[in-house]
Design a protein around this motif. Sequence first.
Motif, PDB file in Angstrom:
ATOM      1  N   PRO A 125      73.228  18.680  17.902  1.00  0.00           N
ATOM      2  CA  PRO A 125      72.598  19.184  16.678  1.00  0.00           C
ATOM      3  C   PRO A 125      72.706  20.704  16.577  1.00  0.00           C
ATOM      4  N   PRO A 126      72.967  21.220  15.387  1.00  0.00           N
ATOM      5  CA  PRO A 126      73.079  22.675  15.221  1.00  0.00           C
ATOM      6  C   PRO A 126      71.810  23.394  15.664  1.00  0.00           C
ATOM      7  N   LEU A 127      72.012  24.558  16.248  1.00  0.00           N
ATOM      8  CA  LEU A 127      70.900  25.363  16.735  1.00  0.00           C
ATOM      9  C   LEU A 127      69.886  25.643  15.623  1.00  0.00           C
ATOM     10  N   ALA A 128      70.375  25.865  14.420  1.00  0.00           N
ATOM     11  CA  ALA A 128      69.499  26.221  13.303  1.00  0.00           C
ATOM     12  C   ALA A 128      68.558  25.091  12.910  1.00  0.00           C
ATOM     13  N   GLU A 129      68.854  23.863  13.332  1.00  0.00           N
ATOM     14  CA  GLU A 129      68.026  22.714  12.949  1.00  0.00           C
ATOM     15  C   GLU A 129      66.906  22.412  13.943  1.00  0.00           C
ATOM     16  N   LEU A 130      66.840  23.122  15.048  1.00  0.00           N
ATOM     17  CA  LEU A 130      65.928  22.744  16.125  1.00  0.00           C
ATOM     18  C   LEU A 130      64.479  23.169  15.902  1.00  0.00           C
ATOM     19  N   GLN A 131      64.241  24.124  14.993  1.00  0.00           N
ATOM     20  CA  GLN A 131      62.876  24.590  14.700  1.00  0.00           C
ATOM     21  C   GLN A 131      62.142  25.006  15.970  1.00  0.00           C
ATOM     22  N   VAL A 132      62.739  25.939  16.700  1.00  0.00           N
ATOM     23  CA  VAL A 132      62.199  26.345  18.002  1.00  0.00           C
ATOM     24  C   VAL A 132      61.005  27.270  17.830  1.00  0.00           C
ATOM     25  N   PRO A 133      60.087  27.280  18.791  1.00  0.00           N
ATOM     26  CA  PRO A 133      58.948  28.211  18.718  1.00  0.00           C
ATOM     27  C   PRO A 133      59.398  29.637  18.987  1.00  0.00           C
ATOM     28  N   ASP A 134      58.655  30.581  18.454  1.00  0.00           N
ATOM     29  CA  ASP A 134      58.957  32.005  18.623  1.00  0.00           C
ATOM     30  C   ASP A 134      58.322  32.481  19.928  1.00  0.00           C
ATOM     31  N   ILE A 135      59.154  32.747  20.922  1.00  0.00           N
ATOM     32  CA  ILE A 135      58.680  33.183  22.238  1.00  0.00           C
ATOM     33  C   ILE A 135      59.442  34.429  22.654  1.00  0.00           C
ATOM     34  N   ASP A 136      58.733  35.438  23.126  1.00  0.00           N
ATOM     35  CA  ASP A 136      59.373  36.622  23.690  1.00  0.00           C
ATOM     36  C   ASP A 136      59.993  36.224  25.028  1.00  0.00           C
ATOM     37  N   VAL A 137      61.325  36.312  25.115  1.00  0.00           N
ATOM     38  CA  VAL A 137      62.012  35.812  26.310  1.00  0.00           C
ATOM     39  C   VAL A 137      61.614  36.551  27.579  1.00  0.00           C
ATOM     40  N   SER A 138      61.067  37.757  27.442  1.00  0.00           N
ATOM     41  CA  SER A 138      60.688  38.532  28.625  1.00  0.00           C
ATOM     42  C   SER A 138      59.269  38.235  29.088  1.00  0.00           C
ATOM     43  N   GLU A 139      58.555  37.344  28.393  1.00  0.00           N
ATOM     44  CA  GLU A 139      57.157  37.067  28.735  1.00  0.00           C
ATOM     45  C   GLU A 139      56.958  35.727  29.440  1.00  0.00           C
ATOM     46  N   LEU A 140      58.043  35.079  29.852  1.00  0.00           N
ATOM     47  CA  LEU A 140      57.916  33.812  30.562  1.00  0.00           C
ATOM     48  C   LEU A 140      57.671  34.099  32.039  1.00  0.00           C
ATOM     49  N   ASP A 141      56.486  33.729  32.515  1.00  0.00           N
ATOM     50  CA  ASP A 141      55.971  34.171  33.813  1.00  0.00           C
ATOM     51  C   ASP A 141      56.187  33.090  34.881  1.00  0.00           C
ATOM     52  N   SER A 142      57.274  33.199  35.636  1.00  0.00           N
ATOM     53  CA  SER A 142      57.595  32.181  36.640  1.00  0.00           C
ATOM     54  C   SER A 142      56.580  32.168  37.777  1.00  0.00           C
ATOM     55  N   GLU A 143      56.102  33.332  38.195  1.00  0.00           N
ATOM     56  CA  GLU A 143      55.171  33.387  39.320  1.00  0.00           C
ATOM     57  C   GLU A 143      53.848  32.708  38.980  1.00  0.00           C
ATOM     58  N   LYS A 144      53.328  32.959  37.770  1.00  0.00           N
ATOM     59  CA  LYS A 144      52.088  32.316  37.344  1.00  0.00           C
ATOM     60  C   LYS A 144      52.279  30.814  37.226  1.00  0.00           C
ATOM     61  N   VAL A 145      53.419  30.401  36.683  1.00  0.00           N
ATOM     62  CA  VAL A 145      53.703  28.975  36.518  1.00  0.00           C
ATOM     63  C   VAL A 145      53.738  28.267  37.868  1.00  0.00           C
ATOM     64  N   ILE A 146      54.429  28.847  38.822  1.00  0.00           N
ATOM     65  CA  ILE A 146      54.518  28.219  40.144  1.00  0.00           C
ATOM     66  C   ILE A 146      53.133  28.082  40.771  1.00  0.00           C
ATOM     67  N   ALA A 147      52.301  29.121  40.643  1.00  0.00           N
ATOM     68  CA  ALA A 147      50.939  29.056  41.186  1.00  0.00           C
ATOM     69  C   ALA A 147      50.133  27.949  40.518  1.00  0.00           C
ATOM     70  N   MET A 148      50.267  27.821  39.198  1.00  0.00           N
ATOM     71  CA  MET A 148      49.523  26.790  38.476  1.00  0.00           C
ATOM     72  C   MET A 148      50.016  25.397  38.845  1.00  0.00           C
ATOM     73  N   MET A 149      51.317  25.233  38.998  1.00  0.00           N
ATOM     74  CA  MET A 149      51.855  23.931  39.387  1.00  0.00           C
ATOM     75  C   MET A 149      51.464  23.574  40.797  1.00  0.00           C
ATOM     76  N   GLN A 150      51.382  24.552  41.684  1.00  0.00           N
ATOM     77  CA  GLN A 150      50.898  24.300  43.038  1.00  0.00           C
ATOM     78  C   GLN A 150      49.438  23.868  43.019  1.00  0.00           C
ATOM     79  N   ASP A 151      48.647  24.516  42.177  1.00  0.00           N
ATOM     80  CA  ASP A 151      47.233  24.149  42.074  1.00  0.00           C
ATOM     81  C   ASP A 151      47.056  22.715  41.587  1.00  0.00           C
TER      82      ASP A 151
END
Length: 317
Positions: free
Chosen positions: A287-313
């Motif tokens: 499917p074309p990228l333009a049809e996906l209706q993706v959420p607006d997320i700042d690509v530099s704000e995805l926090d891997s360290e926080k995510v790993i800690a939460m998944m461990q918890d």
Amino acid sequence: VLSACGGDDEEKLVIYNAQHEELIDEVVKAFTEETDIEVEMRNGSDLELANQLVAEGDASNADVFLTENSPAMSLVQSEGLFTTLSDGSLGNIPEQYRPDDNSWTGFAARSTVLVYNTDAVQPDEMPTSLMDLADPEWNGRISFSPTGADFQAIVAAVLALEGEEATAEWLAGIEENGTVYDGNNVVLETVNAGEVDTGIIYHYYWYRDQEEAGDNSDNSELHFFGNQDPGAFLSISGAGVLENGEHTGDAQEFVEFLTGPEGQEIVSESYALEYPLNPEVDIRSIPPLAELQVPDIDVSELDSEKVIAMMQDTGLL
């Protein structure tokens, strides 16, 4: 464990690569053929290589860092290890696919999807949101692979969009409801075999199997959430030039090539079936990228360290 090809680091452009090795091999071959610049590629996983770059700091001999998902790019960015990309690279890719400081750029993307067994679930039974999979009605009916960077990037998107409390509740819900497998291909196979009704994966696993023989996908279909839902998250593969690399000029030239029409055509035509991000290049079969209706997320704000800690918890890691 890193794998290397090539000889003397001092004479070659060194790429720390966490993207699909076969895809980047094709790009490297075309780049070297055009420029005569020799490349040594060291392959590993997103966070493995990101953490290695942070540990090496200024002593690293890496010139370029490539990832499958953007949280690893953000980790290296937060340590100030990238230099600003050239105008050529920045002009190739729309600005929503890079951070505000232009320290790295996206070059490929994969869409989050829910794969479902067509004998077990009908299209009108699909959840409205990815968040719904934590509800009791989905108990025993979902699957995912939490140990990989792919799923962790999806969780990072949920965190960025929904906040920490809602993400913690969602993780607890899918941990209760879900079956855990090791790898997205295994998730696809088990859904297709009817062992579980649905699975959270990226789009290209299903499309790639369809192009091959369909053995692990013919009894399943994909549900695209759309509507800017966390389940419509578009994970961005990143490329950055290390500030203290020995071959900064060559590194900038490589990223320009990767994000330019020739490099993006290789992404588009690759077996990987990921989305190229240069708007001049079309994608096949998906499917074309333009049809996906993706959420607006700042690509530099995805926090891997926080995510790993939460998944461990939650007990998912």
